[in-house]
Design a protein around this motif. Structure first.
Motif, mmCIF file in Angstrom:
data_model
loop_
_atom_site.group_PDB
_atom_site.id
_atom_site.type_symbol
_atom_site.label_atom_id
_atom_site.label_comp_id
_atom_site.label_asym_id
_atom_site.label_seq_id
_atom_site.Cartn_x
_atom_site.Cartn_y
_atom_site.Cartn_z
ATOM 1 N N GLY A 61 -5.786 -41.944 -61.073
ATOM 2 C CA GLY A 61 -4.992 -42.409 -59.938
ATOM 3 C C GLY A 61 -5.795 -43.303 -59.007
ATOM 4 N N HIS A 62 -7.014 -42.892 -58.700
ATOM 5 C CA HIS A 62 -7.851 -43.697 -57.800
ATOM 6 C C HIS A 62 -8.224 -45.031 -58.436
ATOM 7 N N GLU A 91 -9.516 -54.956 -49.774
ATOM 8 C CA GLU A 91 -10.778 -54.809 -50.504
ATOM 9 C C GLU A 91 -11.518 -53.540 -50.073
ATOM 10 N N GLU A 92 -11.536 -53.246 -48.797
ATOM 11 C CA GLU A 92 -12.195 -52.023 -48.307
ATOM 12 C C GLU A 92 -11.543 -50.784 -48.919
ATOM 13 N N ARG A 93 -10.226 -50.769 -48.925
ATOM 14 C CA ARG A 93 -9.510 -49.631 -49.505
ATOM 15 C C ARG A 93 -9.718 -49.560 -51.015
ATOM 16 N N SER A 94 -9.787 -50.707 -51.666
ATOM 17 C CA SER A 94 -10.047 -50.742 -53.105
ATOM 18 C C SER A 94 -11.392 -50.085 -53.421
ATOM 19 N N HIS A 125 -11.187 -46.265 -53.094
ATOM 20 C CA HIS A 125 -10.539 -45.634 -54.242
ATOM 21 C C HIS A 125 -11.429 -45.699 -55.482
ATOM 22 N N ARG A 126 -12.098 -46.820 -55.686
ATOM 23 C CA ARG A 126 -12.995 -46.938 -56.846
ATOM 24 C C ARG A 126 -14.129 -45.916 -56.739
ATOM 25 N N SER A 165 -11.833 -33.982 -52.414
ATOM 26 C CA SER A 165 -10.450 -34.152 -51.950
ATOM 27 C C SER A 165 -10.389 -34.398 -50.445
ATOM 28 N N ALA A 166 -11.322 -33.842 -49.702
ATOM 29 C CA ALA A 166 -11.345 -34.060 -48.249
ATOM 30 C C ALA A 166 -11.788 -35.481 -47.907
ATOM 31 N N ASP A 167 -12.670 -36.053 -48.702
ATOM 32 C CA ASP A 167 -13.246 -37.369 -48.404
ATOM 33 C C ASP A 167 -12.515 -38.531 -49.072
ATOM 34 N N SER A 168 -11.610 -38.241 -49.978
ATOM 35 C CA SER A 168 -10.960 -39.302 -50.751
ATOM 36 C C SER A 168 -9.666 -39.754 -50.095
ATOM 37 N N PRO A 169 -9.346 -41.048 -50.205
ATOM 38 C CA PRO A 169 -8.047 -41.515 -49.710
ATOM 39 C C PRO A 169 -6.925 -40.947 -50.582
#
Length: 160
Positions: free
Chosen positions: A33-34, A96-99, A102-103, A142-146
């Motif tokens: 998903g990420h 790009e920051e959000r990409s 997630h990566r 899970s706490a640190d991931s978007p």
């Protein structure tokens, strides 16, 4: 299931091995998903960036004309507004920051999956300590991931 309740067929894991296998499956889904969301966001950033470059380049070239027709001047003014709007969108949505976020999350889930696969590959059953360490790692992830929406996760898992 859509009302937030668990499916009636759910049964809690009975062994540490079964627990880690379920965590591994969910970590795999999160990883995919990420990576899927990262790819989408990167593409959006790329399309916006290229559009801005093309529009501003055309404006720059047209400004070199000594006596442009009035229609071209109006068109260039409109294109300048479009470029400004697209630049604002690119800044506001931070594609790009959000990409990258997630990566990075996808890579961390992949790392955790490899740990679980390693634990599961040995003939001895996983220990309570190994399960605790994996749970702590997954909790932190899970706490640190978007977030990945359900629809994006479904699309990511369709493309496996």
């Amino acid at each position: 299931m859509s009302n937030g309740t668990m499916p009636s067929s759910y049964s809690p894991p009975q062994t540490p091995k079964e627990l880690i296998e379920r965590w591994n499956k969910r970590a795999r889904e999160s990883q995919f998903g990420h990576y899927y969301v990262s790819s989408k966001l990167h593409s959006k950033n790329l399309y916006l960036g290229l559009s801005i470059i093309i529009i501003t380049s055309l404006n720059g070239i047209a400004n070199l004309l000594s006596d442009p027709p009035k229609e071209l001047t109006i068109t260039l003014g409109a294109l300048s507004l479009v470029a400004t709007f697209l630049t604002s969108l690119q800044t506001f949505f931070k594609y790009e920051e959000r990409s990258i976020q997630h990566r990075t999350a996808g890579a961390k889930y992949g790392c955790t999956r490899r740990t679980m696969e390693q634990v599961l590959s040995f003939p001895t059953p996983p220990t309570q300590q190994q399960a605790d360490e994996i749970r702590e790692c997954l909790d932190a992830l899970s706490a640190d991931s978007p977030n990945v929406s359900k629809s994006e996760l479904a699309k990511a898992l369709q493309g496996e």
